[in-house]
Design a protein around this motif. Structure first.
Motif, PDB file in Angstrom:
ATOM      1  N   MET A  66     -14.875   0.498  -8.109  1.00  0.00           N
ATOM      2  CA  MET A  66     -13.391   0.036  -8.111  1.00  0.00           C
ATOM      3  C   MET A  66     -12.517   0.943  -7.051  1.00  0.00           C
ATOM      4  N   LYS A  67     -12.633   0.443  -5.903  1.00  0.00           N
ATOM      5  CA  LYS A  67     -11.965   1.117  -4.696  1.00  0.00           C
ATOM      6  C   LYS A  67     -11.163   0.093  -3.984  1.00  0.00           C
ATOM      7  N   SER A  68      -9.674   0.364  -3.731  1.00  0.00           N
ATOM      8  CA  SER A  68      -9.041  -0.506  -3.078  1.00  0.00           C
ATOM      9  C   SER A  68      -8.580   0.216  -1.712  1.00  0.00           C
ATOM     10  N   THR A  69      -8.465  -0.486  -0.614  1.00  0.00           N
ATOM     11  CA  THR A  69      -8.215  -0.134   0.513  1.00  0.00           C
ATOM     12  C   THR A  69      -7.162  -0.542   1.014  1.00  0.00           C
ATOM     13  N   GLU A  70      -6.472  -1.599   0.754  1.00  0.00           N
ATOM     14  CA  GLU A  70      -5.091  -2.083   1.133  1.00  0.00           C
ATOM     15  C   GLU A  70      -3.942  -1.038   0.803  1.00  0.00           C
ATOM     16  N   PRO A  71      -3.083  -0.688   1.941  1.00  0.00           N
ATOM     17  CA  PRO A  71      -2.081   0.102   1.703  1.00  0.00           C
ATOM     18  C   PRO A  71      -0.990  -0.430   0.710  1.00  0.00           C
ATOM     19  N   ILE A  72      -0.308   0.588  -0.031  1.00  0.00           N
ATOM     20  CA  ILE A  72       0.413   0.494  -1.106  1.00  0.00           C
ATOM     21  C   ILE A  72       1.937   0.756  -0.444  1.00  0.00           C
ATOM     22  N   SER A  73       2.907  -0.017  -0.414  1.00  0.00           N
ATOM     23  CA  SER A  73       4.470   0.308   0.292  1.00  0.00           C
ATOM     24  C   SER A  73       4.990   1.338  -0.717  1.00  0.00           C
ATOM     25  N   ILE A  74       5.353   2.500  -0.083  1.00  0.00           N
ATOM     26  CA  ILE A  74       6.164   3.344  -0.812  1.00  0.00           C
ATOM     27  C   ILE A  74       7.675   2.797  -0.924  1.00  0.00           C
ATOM     28  N   ARG A  75       8.036   1.935  -0.157  1.00  0.00           N
ATOM     29  CA  ARG A  75       9.256   1.504  -0.098  1.00  0.00           C
ATOM     30  C   ARG A  75       9.495   0.467  -1.121  1.00  0.00           C
ATOM     31  N   GLU A  76       8.450  -0.525  -1.159  1.00  0.00           N
ATOM     32  CA  GLU A  76       8.292  -1.678  -2.201  1.00  0.00           C
ATOM     33  C   GLU A  76       8.111  -0.923  -3.575  1.00  0.00           C
ATOM     34  N   VAL A  77       7.600   0.218  -4.082  1.00  0.00           N
ATOM     35  CA  VAL A  77       7.488   0.619  -5.143  1.00  0.00           C
ATOM     36  C   VAL A  77       8.532   1.314  -5.801  1.00  0.00           C
ATOM     37  N   LYS A  78       9.202   2.020  -4.693  1.00  0.00           N
ATOM     38  CA  LYS A  78      10.694   2.339  -5.253  1.00  0.00           C
ATOM     39  C   LYS A  78      11.695   1.065  -5.360  1.00  0.00           C
ATOM     40  N   ARG A  79      11.525   0.156  -4.570  1.00  0.00           N
ATOM     41  CA  ARG A  79      12.297  -1.043  -4.874  1.00  0.00           C
ATOM     42  C   ARG A  79      12.209  -1.699  -6.289  1.00  0.00           C
ATOM     43  N   HIS A 123       0.166  -1.466  -8.851  1.00  0.00           N
ATOM     44  CA  HIS A 123      -0.262  -1.992  -7.581  1.00  0.00           C
ATOM     45  C   HIS A 123      -1.630  -1.614  -7.612  1.00  0.00           C
ATOM     46  N   LEU A 124      -2.064  -0.109  -7.600  1.00  0.00           N
ATOM     47  CA  LEU A 124      -3.055   0.328  -7.445  1.00  0.00           C
ATOM     48  C   LEU A 124      -4.356  -0.276  -8.188  1.00  0.00           C
ATOM     49  N   PHE A 125      -4.073  -0.464  -9.518  1.00  0.00           N
ATOM     50  CA  PHE A 125      -5.054  -1.135 -10.299  1.00  0.00           C
ATOM     51  C   PHE A 125      -5.337  -2.534 -10.241  1.00  0.00           C
ATOM     52  N   THR A 126      -4.240  -3.225  -9.909  1.00  0.00           N
ATOM     53  CA  THR A 126      -4.291  -4.688  -9.502  1.00  0.00           C
ATOM     54  C   THR A 126      -5.068  -4.696  -8.158  1.00  0.00           C
ATOM     55  N   MET A 130      -8.936  -3.907  -9.095  1.00  0.00           N
ATOM     56  CA  MET A 130      -9.527  -4.727  -9.879  1.00  0.00           C
ATOM     57  C   MET A 130      -9.923  -6.352  -9.348  1.00  0.00           C
ATOM     58  N   SER A 131      -8.806  -6.515  -8.468  1.00  0.00           N
ATOM     59  CA  SER A 131      -9.129  -7.747  -7.534  1.00  0.00           C
ATOM     60  C   SER A 131     -10.306  -7.747  -6.483  1.00  0.00           C
ATOM     61  N   GLU A 132     -10.321  -6.362  -5.722  1.00  0.00           N
ATOM     62  CA  GLU A 132     -11.510  -6.226  -4.967  1.00  0.00           C
ATOM     63  C   GLU A 132     -12.469  -6.090  -5.674  1.00  0.00           C
TER      64      GLU A 132
END
Length: 246
Positions: free
Chosen positions: A1-14, A234-237, A240-242
């Protein structure tokens, strides 16, 4: 269970701001206990620093003799007290985070103050208490190896609460409680720096909180907690998808 796609700091704050938009009173209400903990922590730290400065300025040549056994026992009790204190604070942070998870899932249904005590009302208290104590003890032991390993593990274990919440919602259970810590470690592989940058982005807010004697945390704590939960979602989505894709 490892994801490599970056998660946007700006997006999660929004997402955190959007969740609270028009509902700041509700945000403060459900975060009130973490807010109180944080303000008390700031006040205590300021008082301790003041006491240290005063003691250094008034140092005398007097010496005290303390029993070695008494000193050792005192250190043991101090460690136990520290671990239990951290575990109790973690419990309240987790239960507030679980409330935020549910709010994200149903944004039109405003949570109540009672929802923030779900850890006591939904039969999860004993398991959660044990898990928080174990996590707090592990973090304490890692910190003994110097500060940096402790900080690394803090980020590595940061998703334990979310992994546990997923199982609670699905009515499932890991084989052992410590498996939730292992899940957190897996999903945070390659992500610790990313989460560190997210936390670092709040440095200005923390400075403001300290300069105001903790009062600014009435707003900062809800914002920070909602952002952390948005990041976890975002992280777990992604994880799990990957995992399914593999």
């Amino acid at each position: 269970m490892k994801s490599t796609e970056p998660i946007s700091i700006r997006e999660v704050k929004r997402e955190a701001r959007n969740l609270y938009h028009g509902h700041i009173k509700t945000a403060i209400k459900i975060n009130i206990i973490p807010i109180i903990f944080t303000i008390l922590s700031v006040i205590t730290t300021i008082m301790m620093l003041y006491a240290i400065v005063m003691s250094l300025s008034q140092m005398t040549s007097s010496t005290t003799v303390t029993s070695t056994n008494d000193s050792a026992m005192q250190q043991v009790f101090t460690i136990i007290e520290s671990v239990l204190s951290d575990a109790i604070q973690l419990i309240f942070i987790w239960t507030v985070s679980w409330t935020l998870i549910e709010w994200y899932e149903k944004p039109t249904e405003l949570p109540t103050f009672k929802d923030t005590f779900q850890i006591f009302s939904r039969g999860n208290f004993l398991h959660t208490l044990i898990l928080t104590i174990v996590q707090s003890m592990l973090l304490f032991l890692w910190t003994l190896l110097f500060i940096i390993p402790g900080i690394v593990k803090l980020f590595s274990y940061s998703q334990t609460y979310f992994a546990y919440k997923v199982d609670v919602e699905n009515g499932t259970r890991q084989g052992q409680l410590t498996d939730y810590i292992k899940v957190s470690r897996r999903v945070m592989t390659g992500r610790k720096w990313e989460l560190f940058l997210l936390e670092l982005s709040f440095i200005g807010w923390h400075i403001l909180g300290i300069l105001t004697g903790g009062l600014a945390y009435i707003y900062v704590v809800p914002y920070l907690n909602a952002t952390r939960v948005a990041y976890s979602r975002h992280l777990f989505t992604l994880a799990m998808s990957e995992s399914v894709a593999v």
